[in-house]
Design a protein around this motif. Structure first.
Motif, PDB file in Angstrom:
ATOM      1  N   THR B  41     -46.512 -85.672   8.608  1.00  8.21           N
ATOM      2  CA  THR B  41     -47.419 -87.113   8.665  1.00  8.21           C
ATOM      3  C   THR B  41     -46.036 -87.883   8.749  1.00  8.21           C
ATOM      4  OG1 THR B  41     -49.808 -85.929   8.321  1.00  8.21           O
ATOM      5  CG2 THR B  41     -49.006 -88.813   7.594  1.00  8.21           C
ATOM      6  N   TRP B  55     -49.629 -93.877  12.643  1.00  9.47           N
ATOM      7  CA  TRP B  55     -50.559 -92.934  12.437  1.00  9.47           C
ATOM      8  C   TRP B  55     -51.684 -92.511  12.858  1.00  9.47           C
ATOM      9  CZ3 TRP B  55     -50.849 -87.409  13.905  1.00  9.47           C
ATOM     10  CH2 TRP B  55     -51.813 -87.681  13.725  1.00  9.47           C
ATOM     11  N   TYR B  58     -52.072 -94.050  16.907  1.00 10.97           N
ATOM     12  CA  TYR B  58     -52.253 -93.428  17.228  1.00 10.97           C
ATOM     13  C   TYR B  58     -53.171 -92.675  17.028  1.00 10.97           C
ATOM     14  CZ  TYR B  58     -50.753 -88.655  19.644  1.00 10.97           C
ATOM     15  OH  TYR B  58     -49.878 -87.387  20.068  1.00 10.97           O
ATOM     16  N   GLY B  59     -53.519 -91.982  15.965  1.00  9.21           N
ATOM     17  CA  GLY B  59     -54.752 -91.592  16.420  1.00  9.21           C
ATOM     18  C   GLY B  59     -56.177 -92.079  16.645  1.00  9.21           C
ATOM     19  N   GLY B  62     -56.080 -91.607  20.594  1.00  9.00           N
ATOM     20  CA  GLY B  62     -55.807 -90.513  21.333  1.00  9.00           C
ATOM     21  C   GLY B  62     -57.038 -89.845  20.806  1.00  9.00           C
ATOM     22  N   THR B  63     -57.810 -90.458  19.981  1.00  4.80           N
ATOM     23  CA  THR B  63     -59.289 -90.111  20.032  1.00  4.80           C
ATOM     24  C   THR B  63     -60.275 -90.412  21.341  1.00  4.80           C
ATOM     25  OG1 THR B  63     -59.171 -90.448  17.832  1.00  4.80           O
ATOM     26  CG2 THR B  63     -61.629 -90.857  18.966  1.00  4.80           C
ATOM     27  N   GLU B  65     -58.411 -90.523  24.023  1.00  4.46           N
ATOM     28  CA  GLU B  65     -58.407 -90.420  25.254  1.00  4.46           C
ATOM     29  C   GLU B  65     -59.336 -89.125  25.241  1.00  4.46           C
ATOM     30  OE1 GLU B  65     -54.392 -88.674  27.385  1.00  4.46           O
ATOM     31  OE2 GLU B  65     -54.276 -88.441  25.165  1.00  4.46           O
ATOM     32  N   LEU B  79     -62.575 -90.904  11.864  1.00  5.36           N
ATOM     33  CA  LEU B  79     -61.051 -91.122  11.154  1.00  5.36           C
ATOM     34  C   LEU B  79     -61.231 -91.116  10.081  1.00  5.36           C
ATOM     35  CD1 LEU B  79     -60.205 -91.341  14.434  1.00  5.36           C
ATOM     36  CD2 LEU B  79     -58.582 -93.475  14.205  1.00  5.36           C
ATOM     37  N   LEU B 123     -50.299 -93.111  26.096  1.00  3.81           N
ATOM     38  CA  LEU B 123     -50.064 -91.736  25.377  1.00  3.81           C
ATOM     39  C   LEU B 123     -49.628 -90.549  25.972  1.00  3.81           C
ATOM     40  CD1 LEU B 123     -53.371 -91.386  24.524  1.00  3.81           C
ATOM     41  CD2 LEU B 123     -51.926 -91.471  23.121  1.00  3.81           C
ATOM     42  N   HIS B 128     -47.719 -88.929  23.111  1.00  3.58           N
ATOM     43  CA  HIS B 128     -47.233 -86.898  22.826  1.00  3.58           C
ATOM     44  C   HIS B 128     -46.306 -86.231  23.136  1.00  3.58           C
ATOM     45  CE1 HIS B 128     -51.349 -86.999  23.326  1.00  3.58           C
ATOM     46  NE2 HIS B 128     -51.644 -87.444  24.626  1.00  3.58           N
ATOM     47  N   THR B 131     -44.992 -86.439  19.937  1.00  2.03           N
ATOM     48  CA  THR B 131     -45.264 -85.872  18.439  1.00  2.03           C
ATOM     49  C   THR B 131     -45.129 -84.626  19.122  1.00  2.03           C
ATOM     50  OG1 THR B 131     -47.397 -87.477  19.500  1.00  2.03           O
ATOM     51  CG2 THR B 131     -47.735 -85.419  17.567  1.00  2.03           C
TER      52      THR B 131
END
Lengths: 161, 161
Positions: B41, B55, B58-59, B62-63, B65, B79, B123, B128, B131
């Motif tokens: 992290t 972070w 981004y969560g 990403g969720t 997506e 989350l 993303l 991505h 990451t």
DNA sequence: TATTGTTATACTCTATAACTATA
DNA sequence: TATAGTTATAGAGTATAACAATA
């Protein structure tokens, strides 16, 4: 739910679609790691509440048990906590008689923080069993082989940080 | 550093001494999990700083997506974030044009939060890859088999929480 | 009556900077 | 001059409780 074993993961540890498009964050190692760690920590924090102890405080005691006496700053270094933050943390544990401060003879600026007998006993009689119980709840559904493998891989990652 | 493979760990995932005493927090699965997750992290947070993103943010992206449009509260549920905390989080992403709020037609109390084209692009083009780069640094030293195994085990734990 | 989003607020956690005593 | 511990303080992050709109 067994899914593809060792396939479908690229070199980055991120699953990619065959069409070359984007992959799912939810399946990336970092994301999973974070989620599982958060779950374990939350359960542990919950379990330790019975003894009015925090995860971080348990970390201090467990660190001392593993290494012997350390300075406040050294404990903080291992836990990723600033020395100013350590002061209150040790205060609490000292007030409860779980650790003791004494001046380091070699360097009298520093304290030598040690577990007391009570601290040692709390670890053995209560804290380790409680932790084991939480571990059992969280990772108990894994096969014993997977548990050992997980532990080995994590130790490898933690050791070479 | 290969150490004992699958031996020396009891059913609780905690190593015990032969003498029967409990042992070493530092080698327990939960502790290792926590340490590794924290390291990942921290590196991720550091990497995302280049794009002025956290972070947690981004969560959210990403969720969305992975699942498509969700209400604020539902994102928060996934989350582990309170709905009151979600407000500002979505505000920030909306201000940056990465997500869009629209009223849910079926339930007009709720918003339907969706990725914008810009969000989707960020993303795919930036987040991505960044990451993946961090993953590579952190877990790149594992054999590809271990990487796949780690991913599989974590997914198993996360899926049955 | 219950629920989504919102706001105000308070609480926890943490680090920064300045201080003291030692080195 | 540098370092261990301390203190005050300020910032980030978070949840709790009350309110509006909607169910």
């Amino acid at each position: 739910m067994t899914g593809p074993r060792g396939t479908g993961l690229d070199a980055m540890g991120v699953r990619r679609r065959v069409d070359g498009g984007t992959e799912l964050l939810a399946e990336s190692t970092g994301w999973l790691l974070n989620g599982v760690a958060r779950a374990v920590t939350a359960e542990l924090e919950q379990a330790l509440r019975r003894d009015d102890l925090r995860w971080r405080e348990y970390g201090v005691l467990g660190t001392l048990e593993a290494t012997g006496a350390l300075s406040q700053q050294e404990i903080g270094r291992r836990l990723g906590v600033d020395r100013s933050t350590m002061v209150h943390l040790i205060d609490v544990l000292e007030d409860r008689g779980l650790v003791a401060r004494s001046r380091d003879r070699a360097d009298r600026r520093a304290y030598s923080i040690e577990l007391t007998a009570a601290g040692r006993e709390l670890l053995a009689e209560v804290l380790h069993p409680v932790t084991a119980e939480v571990h059992e709840r969280v990772i108990g559904r894994l096969t014993s082989e997977d548990r050992a493998t997980l532990n080995r891989i994590l130790a490898e990652l933690a050791g070479t940080e």
